[in-house]
Design a protein around this motif. Sequence first.
Motif, PDB file in Angstrom:
ATOM      1  N   PHE A 106      61.923  -4.366  53.326  1.00  0.00           N
ATOM      2  CA  PHE A 106      61.792  -4.630  54.753  1.00  0.00           C
ATOM      3  C   PHE A 106      62.642  -3.654  55.574  1.00  0.00           C
ATOM      4  CE2 PHE A 106      60.074  -8.653  53.266  1.00  0.00           C
ATOM      5  CZ  PHE A 106      59.076  -8.892  54.188  1.00  0.00           C
ATOM      6  N   GLY A 107      63.813  -3.304  55.039  1.00  0.00           N
ATOM      7  CA  GLY A 107      64.644  -2.325  55.732  1.00  0.00           C
ATOM      8  C   GLY A 107      63.970  -0.964  55.783  1.00  0.00           C
ATOM      9  N   GLY A 108      63.377  -0.560  54.660  1.00  0.00           N
ATOM     10  CA  GLY A 108      62.662   0.715  54.625  1.00  0.00           C
ATOM     11  C   GLY A 108      61.465   0.721  55.548  1.00  0.00           C
ATOM     12  N   ASN A 109      60.724  -0.399  55.587  1.00  0.00           N
ATOM     13  CA  ASN A 109      59.566  -0.494  56.479  1.00  0.00           C
ATOM     14  C   ASN A 109      59.991  -0.418  57.944  1.00  0.00           C
ATOM     15  OD1 ASN A 109      56.563  -1.272  56.815  1.00  0.00           O
ATOM     16  ND2 ASN A 109      57.608  -2.801  58.086  1.00  0.00           N
ATOM     17  N   TYR A 110      61.102  -1.076  58.278  1.00  0.00           N
ATOM     18  CA  TYR A 110      61.605  -1.037  59.657  1.00  0.00           C
ATOM     19  C   TYR A 110      62.014   0.384  60.050  1.00  0.00           C
ATOM     20  CZ  TYR A 110      64.712  -1.711  63.624  1.00  0.00           C
ATOM     21  OH  TYR A 110      65.329  -1.613  64.840  1.00  0.00           O
ATOM     22  N   LEU A 111      62.712   1.068  59.145  1.00  0.00           N
ATOM     23  CA  LEU A 111      63.131   2.445  59.434  1.00  0.00           C
ATOM     24  C   LEU A 111      61.924   3.368  59.582  1.00  0.00           C
ATOM     25  CD1 LEU A 111      66.181   2.817  57.010  1.00  0.00           C
ATOM     26  CD2 LEU A 111      66.235   2.536  59.493  1.00  0.00           C
ATOM     27  N   THR A 112      60.912   3.168  58.720  1.00  0.00           N
ATOM     28  CA  THR A 112      59.700   3.973  58.803  1.00  0.00           C
ATOM     29  C   THR A 112      59.001   3.765  60.140  1.00  0.00           C
ATOM     30  OG1 THR A 112      59.369   3.870  56.411  1.00  0.00           O
ATOM     31  CG2 THR A 112      57.452   4.425  57.742  1.00  0.00           C
ATOM     32  N   SER A 113      58.858   2.491  60.548  1.00  0.00           N
ATOM     33  CA  SER A 113      58.189   2.174  61.806  1.00  0.00           C
ATOM     34  C   SER A 113      58.968   2.719  63.006  1.00  0.00           C
ATOM     35  CB  SER A 113      58.016   0.657  61.942  1.00  0.00           C
ATOM     36  OG  SER A 113      57.376   0.327  63.148  1.00  0.00           O
ATOM     37  N   SER A 114      60.292   2.580  62.975  1.00  0.00           N
ATOM     38  CA  SER A 114      61.120   3.069  64.085  1.00  0.00           C
ATOM     39  C   SER A 114      61.034   4.587  64.212  1.00  0.00           C
ATOM     40  CB  SER A 114      62.576   2.646  63.875  1.00  0.00           C
ATOM     41  OG  SER A 114      62.707   1.244  63.858  1.00  0.00           O
ATOM     42  N   LYS A 115      61.068   5.255  63.064  1.00  0.00           N
ATOM     43  CA  LYS A 115      60.964   6.717  63.073  1.00  0.00           C
ATOM     44  C   LYS A 115      59.601   7.151  63.604  1.00  0.00           C
ATOM     45  CE  LYS A 115      61.284  10.736  60.000  1.00  0.00           C
ATOM     46  NZ  LYS A 115      61.478  11.183  58.598  1.00  0.00           N
ATOM     47  N   LYS A 116      58.556   6.435  63.191  1.00  0.00           N
ATOM     48  CA  LYS A 116      57.206   6.757  63.645  1.00  0.00           C
ATOM     49  C   LYS A 116      57.069   6.517  65.148  1.00  0.00           C
ATOM     50  CE  LYS A 116      54.162   7.795  61.535  1.00  0.00           C
ATOM     51  NZ  LYS A 116      53.558   9.115  61.245  1.00  0.00           N
ATOM     52  N   GLU A 117      57.666   5.439  65.658  1.00  0.00           N
ATOM     53  CA  GLU A 117      57.591   5.140  67.086  1.00  0.00           C
ATOM     54  C   GLU A 117      58.206   6.269  67.913  1.00  0.00           C
ATOM     55  OE1 GLU A 117      58.939   1.685  70.292  1.00  0.00           O
ATOM     56  OE2 GLU A 117      59.681   1.627  68.233  1.00  0.00           O
ATOM     57  N   LYS A 118      59.382   6.702  67.522  1.00  0.00           N
ATOM     58  CA  LYS A 118      60.053   7.782  68.252  1.00  0.00           C
ATOM     59  C   LYS A 118      59.230   9.061  68.199  1.00  0.00           C
ATOM     60  CE  LYS A 118      64.504  10.210  68.633  1.00  0.00           C
ATOM     61  NZ  LYS A 118      63.883  11.537  68.787  1.00  0.00           N
ATOM     62  N   MET A 119      58.671   9.352  67.034  1.00  0.00           N
ATOM     63  CA  MET A 119      57.892  10.570  66.866  1.00  0.00           C
ATOM     64  C   MET A 119      56.624  10.535  67.724  1.00  0.00           C
ATOM     65  SD  MET A 119      56.395  12.258  63.373  1.00  0.00           S
ATOM     66  CE  MET A 119      55.297  10.885  63.091  1.00  0.00           C
ATOM     67  N   LEU A 120      55.946   9.383  67.762  1.00  0.00           N
ATOM     68  CA  LEU A 120      54.718   9.269  68.543  1.00  0.00           C
ATOM     69  C   LEU A 120      54.988   9.386  70.044  1.00  0.00           C
ATOM     70  CD1 LEU A 120      52.710   6.425  66.739  1.00  0.00           C
ATOM     71  CD2 LEU A 120      52.511   8.893  66.480  1.00  0.00           C
ATOM     72  N   ILE A 121      56.049   8.723  70.508  1.00  0.00           N
ATOM     73  CA  ILE A 121      56.380   8.782  71.932  1.00  0.00           C
ATOM     74  C   ILE A 121      56.759  10.201  72.339  1.00  0.00           C
ATOM     75  CG2 ILE A 121      58.016   8.000  73.685  1.00  0.00           C
ATOM     76  CD1 ILE A 121      58.098   5.303  72.269  1.00  0.00           C
ATOM     77  N   ASP A 122      57.598  10.845  71.529  1.00  0.00           N
ATOM     78  CA  ASP A 122      57.993  12.227  71.839  1.00  0.00           C
ATOM     79  C   ASP A 122      56.789  13.162  71.833  1.00  0.00           C
ATOM     80  OD1 ASP A 122      60.597  11.408  72.069  1.00  0.00           O
ATOM     81  OD2 ASP A 122      61.206  12.068  70.068  1.00  0.00           O
ATOM     82  N   SER A 123      55.900  12.966  70.860  1.00  0.00           N
ATOM     83  CA  SER A 123      54.716  13.821  70.771  1.00  0.00           C
ATOM     84  C   SER A 123      53.780  13.576  71.947  1.00  0.00           C
ATOM     85  CB  SER A 123      53.974  13.559  69.455  1.00  0.00           C
ATOM     86  OG  SER A 123      54.776  13.913  68.343  1.00  0.00           O
TER      87      SER A 123
END
Length: 264
Positions: A106-123
Amino acid sequence: MNAKQIVRLSNIIGITSILLLLYWVFTFIVIEVFGLKVFRENMTESFYLSILGILALMAGSLIVNLMFNLTRIAERKTEDEVNVKSTRRKVLTLLLIFPLILIILFGGNYLTSSKKEKMLIDSAKSIIESNKSNSDKLLNYTFSKAYIKETTGILRVLSETDKNFPSVTLIVKDSIKDSPVFLGFNPYYNESLDSNDSIQPKKVNYIYKTTKEERAYLNEVFTKNSEELRYSSRKGNYELFYPYKKNGKTIIIYFSEQQQYGKM
């Protein structure tokens, strides 16, 4: 190495294989049920294939035990008492691994989702800013062939600009027979609209299907001037609703990505 040592070694391998298989099944069930995305592609494939190695170890240890037919049935009483205490500690340690696996997944999934969110917003911000003139053209919404054709071309440019966004959709608010609806336009243009001038586009063919929560969000953006971004991730589907406002006009650019594997 004598027969006793071989049997002991095969027992250790067999028990270890059973525990690994148990943890593997537990991890697999948690990942599938909750749609967690933690591992990289090659790592995920190795994870799935590892079960073959575990089963091979179990089969090998079983064959060795059957060949030697040496199973220790009883130990001395004093050794049993010591072994009981030692066994309890081992069992407790093994049980504690289950919550540890949950924390990691669950920790890995949360980190993956958070990283993806930042990347999508920045992009998304980068794409909009670098295509300012085209983005402004999308604001001039009128339901017509000319607008639909121009919009599909612009969306194609946006979708090809960043590899993180294989899917881009423009969402606008309109009405059909006085009923409010949300229309969605994608980068794929219907060429039949040009081949026959008598064919007119129909709004009903462009209705953007939404959930109750998404409709509530879209109404907040279009009717209450909310500028809040909406990001969601579930089972490898990452979505970003990006409102774009200028001169009193509002559109939403919807970015999405489907990812089979996690990318932590």
